[in-house]
Motif scaffolding. Structure first.
Motif, PDB file in Angstrom:
ATOM      1  N   GLY A   1      14.923  -2.254   1.641  1.00 31.35           N
ATOM      2  CA  GLY A   1      14.485  -3.644   1.474  1.00 31.35           C
ATOM      3  C   GLY A   1      13.021  -3.832   1.820  1.00 31.35           C
ATOM      4  N   ILE A   2      12.574  -3.156   2.864  1.00 31.45           N
ATOM      5  CA  ILE A   2      11.166  -3.235   3.253  1.00 31.45           C
ATOM      6  C   ILE A   2      10.282  -2.686   2.142  1.00 31.45           C
ATOM      7  N   LEU A   3      10.648  -1.517   1.633  1.00 27.08           N
ATOM      8  CA  LEU A   3       9.853  -0.909   0.563  1.00 27.08           C
ATOM      9  C   LEU A   3       9.908  -1.730  -0.723  1.00 27.08           C
ATOM     10  N   MET A   4      11.067  -2.286  -1.026  1.00 20.92           N
ATOM     11  CA  MET A   4      11.191  -3.110  -2.231  1.00 20.92           C
ATOM     12  C   MET A   4      10.293  -4.342  -2.142  1.00 20.92           C
ATOM     13  N   ALA A   5      10.235  -4.953  -0.953  1.00 15.86           N
ATOM     14  CA  ALA A   5       9.385  -6.128  -0.768  1.00 15.86           C
ATOM     15  C   ALA A   5       7.905  -5.754  -0.791  1.00 15.86           C
ATOM     16  N   ALA A   6       7.575  -4.635  -0.154  1.00 25.81           N
ATOM     17  CA  ALA A   6       6.170  -4.244  -0.044  1.00 25.81           C
ATOM     18  C   ALA A   6       5.619  -3.696  -1.358  1.00 25.81           C
ATOM     19  N   ARG A   7       6.429  -2.963  -2.082  1.00 24.37           N
ATOM     20  CA  ARG A   7       5.958  -2.314  -3.314  1.00 24.37           C
ATOM     21  C   ARG A   7       6.394  -3.043  -4.587  1.00 24.37           C
ATOM     22  N   GLY A   8       7.336  -3.956  -4.465  1.00 18.32           N
ATOM     23  CA  GLY A   8       7.854  -4.630  -5.649  1.00 18.32           C
ATOM     24  C   GLY A   8       8.607  -3.670  -6.553  1.00 18.32           C
ATOM     25  N   CYS A   9       9.327  -2.743  -5.935  1.00 18.55           N
ATOM     26  CA  CYS A   9      10.031  -1.712  -6.705  1.00 18.55           C
ATOM     27  C   CYS A   9      11.537  -1.940  -6.637  1.00 18.55           C
ATOM     28  N   SER A  10      12.270  -1.118  -7.370  1.00 18.38           N
ATOM     29  CA  SER A  10      13.729  -1.207  -7.370  1.00 18.38           C
ATOM     30  C   SER A  10      14.308  -0.492  -6.150  1.00 18.38           C
ATOM     31  N   GLY A  11      15.588  -0.687  -5.921  1.00 17.09           N
ATOM     32  CA  GLY A  11      16.265  -0.001  -4.827  1.00 17.09           C
ATOM     33  C   GLY A  11      16.257   1.506  -5.010  1.00 17.09           C
ATOM     34  N   ALA A  12      16.420   1.953  -6.247  1.00 15.57           N
ATOM     35  CA  ALA A  12      16.399   3.389  -6.523  1.00 15.57           C
ATOM     36  C   ALA A  12      15.016   3.986  -6.251  1.00 15.57           C
ATOM     37  N   GLN A  13      13.964   3.270  -6.629  1.00  7.77           N
ATOM     38  CA  GLN A  13      12.605   3.747  -6.375  1.00  7.77           C
ATOM     39  C   GLN A  13      12.311   3.783  -4.876  1.00  7.77           C
ATOM     40  N   ALA A  14      12.795   2.778  -4.151  1.00  8.50           N
ATOM     41  CA  ALA A  14      12.600   2.748  -2.704  1.00  8.50           C
ATOM     42  C   ALA A  14      13.312   3.928  -2.049  1.00  8.50           C
ATOM     43  N   PHE A  15      14.527   4.216  -2.489  1.00  9.56           N
ATOM     44  CA  PHE A  15      15.261   5.345  -1.932  1.00  9.56           C
ATOM     45  C   PHE A  15      14.554   6.658  -2.258  1.00  9.56           C
ATOM     46  N   ASP A  16      14.017   6.770  -3.486  1.00  5.80           N
ATOM     47  CA  ASP A  16      13.263   7.969  -3.857  1.00  5.80           C
ATOM     48  C   ASP A  16      12.056   8.169  -2.944  1.00  5.80           C
ATOM     49  N   GLU A  17      11.383   7.076  -2.575  1.00  8.60           N
ATOM     50  CA  GLU A  17      10.246   7.192  -1.656  1.00  8.60           C
ATOM     51  C   GLU A  17      10.704   7.658  -0.283  1.00  8.60           C
ATOM     52  N   LEU A  18      11.817   7.117   0.197  1.00 11.02           N
ATOM     53  CA  LEU A  18      12.355   7.562   1.483  1.00 11.02           C
ATOM     54  C   LEU A  18      12.699   9.048   1.443  1.00 11.02           C
ATOM     55  N   LEU A  19      13.295   9.497   0.337  1.00  7.18           N
ATOM     56  CA  LEU A  19      13.601  10.918   0.181  1.00  7.18           C
ATOM     57  C   LEU A  19      12.337  11.765   0.186  1.00  7.18           C
ATOM     58  N   ASP A  20      11.337  11.312  -0.543  1.00  6.36           N
ATOM     59  CA  ASP A  20      10.080  12.050  -0.631  1.00  6.36           C
ATOM     60  C   ASP A  20       9.417  12.172   0.741  1.00  6.36           C
ATOM     61  N   VAL A  21       9.327  11.068   1.454  1.00 10.80           N
ATOM     62  CA  VAL A  21       8.701  11.085   2.785  1.00 10.80           C
ATOM     63  C   VAL A  21       9.506  11.962   3.737  1.00 10.80           C
ATOM     64  N   SER A  22      10.827  11.862   3.682  1.00 12.42           N
ATOM     65  CA  SER A  22      11.641  12.669   4.593  1.00 12.42           C
ATOM     66  C   SER A  22      11.469  14.159   4.308  1.00 12.42           C
ATOM     67  N   ARG A  23      11.370  14.537   3.064  1.00 12.15           N
ATOM     68  CA  ARG A  23      11.165  15.953   2.718  1.00 12.15           C
ATOM     69  C   ARG A  23       9.793  16.443   3.157  1.00 12.15           C
ATOM     70  N   ARG A  24       8.761  15.651   2.884  1.00 11.12           N
ATOM     71  CA  ARG A  24       7.406  16.071   3.245  1.00 11.12           C
ATOM     72  C   ARG A  24       7.220  16.234   4.747  1.00 11.12           C
ATOM     73  N   HIS A  25       7.956  15.448   5.508  1.00 11.02           N
ATOM     74  CA  HIS A  25       7.793  15.472   6.965  1.00 11.02           C
ATOM     75  C   HIS A  25       8.946  16.170   7.672  1.00 11.02           C
ATOM     76  N   HIS A  26       9.794  16.838   6.902  1.00  6.68           N
ATOM     77  CA  HIS A  26      10.908  17.612   7.457  1.00  6.68           C
ATOM     78  C   HIS A  26      11.785  16.760   8.365  1.00  6.68           C
ATOM     79  N   GLN A  27      12.147  15.596   7.859  1.00  4.09           N
ATOM     80  CA  GLN A  27      13.009  14.658   8.576  1.00  4.09           C
ATOM     81  C   GLN A  27      14.240  14.389   7.726  1.00  4.09           C
ATOM     82  N   THR A  28      15.254  13.834   8.349  1.00  2.00           N
ATOM     83  CA  THR A  28      16.386  13.336   7.570  1.00  2.00           C
ATOM     84  C   THR A  28      15.964  12.024   6.914  1.00  2.00           C
ATOM     85  N   VAL A  29      16.681  11.614   5.901  1.00  3.28           N
ATOM     86  CA  VAL A  29      16.382  10.343   5.251  1.00  3.28           C
ATOM     87  C   VAL A  29      16.589   9.200   6.241  1.00  3.28           C
TER      88      VAL A  29
END
Length: 108
Positions: free
Chosen positions: A36-64
């Protein structure tokens, strides 16, 4: 007429009052909030927001969920955020969150 003077077994008995500790949100709640935070900040869909969370978690070796927790803490202005060793890694969202209309500087 016969009256029943026996106390009902369902009568509530006052007991000691305990304060329950605040429950930490579970993974689903954190993911939904972070999306919800990413959707509000970026004006993106829920799927796009989840993709960003996945991308950040992978780059930083964290869980989603870990990435979501960091984003939610950052958005809430959590004072404990800077105390965690991996929190600095998520400063990439700092500028994004300052653009949200409800974000205010905290008075000291």
């Amino acid at each position: 007429m016969i009256e029943d003077t026996a106390e009902s077994p369902l009568t509530p008995v006052p007991g000691a009052t305990r304060l329950l500790p605040r429950r930490r949100p579970d993974g689903r709640e954190l993911l939904a909030t972070a999306k919800g935070i990413l959707m509000a900040a970026r004006g993106c869909s829920g799927a796009q927001a989840f993709d960003e969370l996945l991308d950040v978690s992978r780059r930083h070796h964290q869980t989603v969920v870990g990435a979501a927790r960091n984003l939610v803490d950052l958005a809430a202005g959590s004072p404990t955020r800077r105390r965690t060793p991996d929190a600095v890694r998520f400063d990439e969202w700092e500028q994004l969150l300052t653009q949200l209309p409800h974000r205010h500087a905290h008075a000291s």
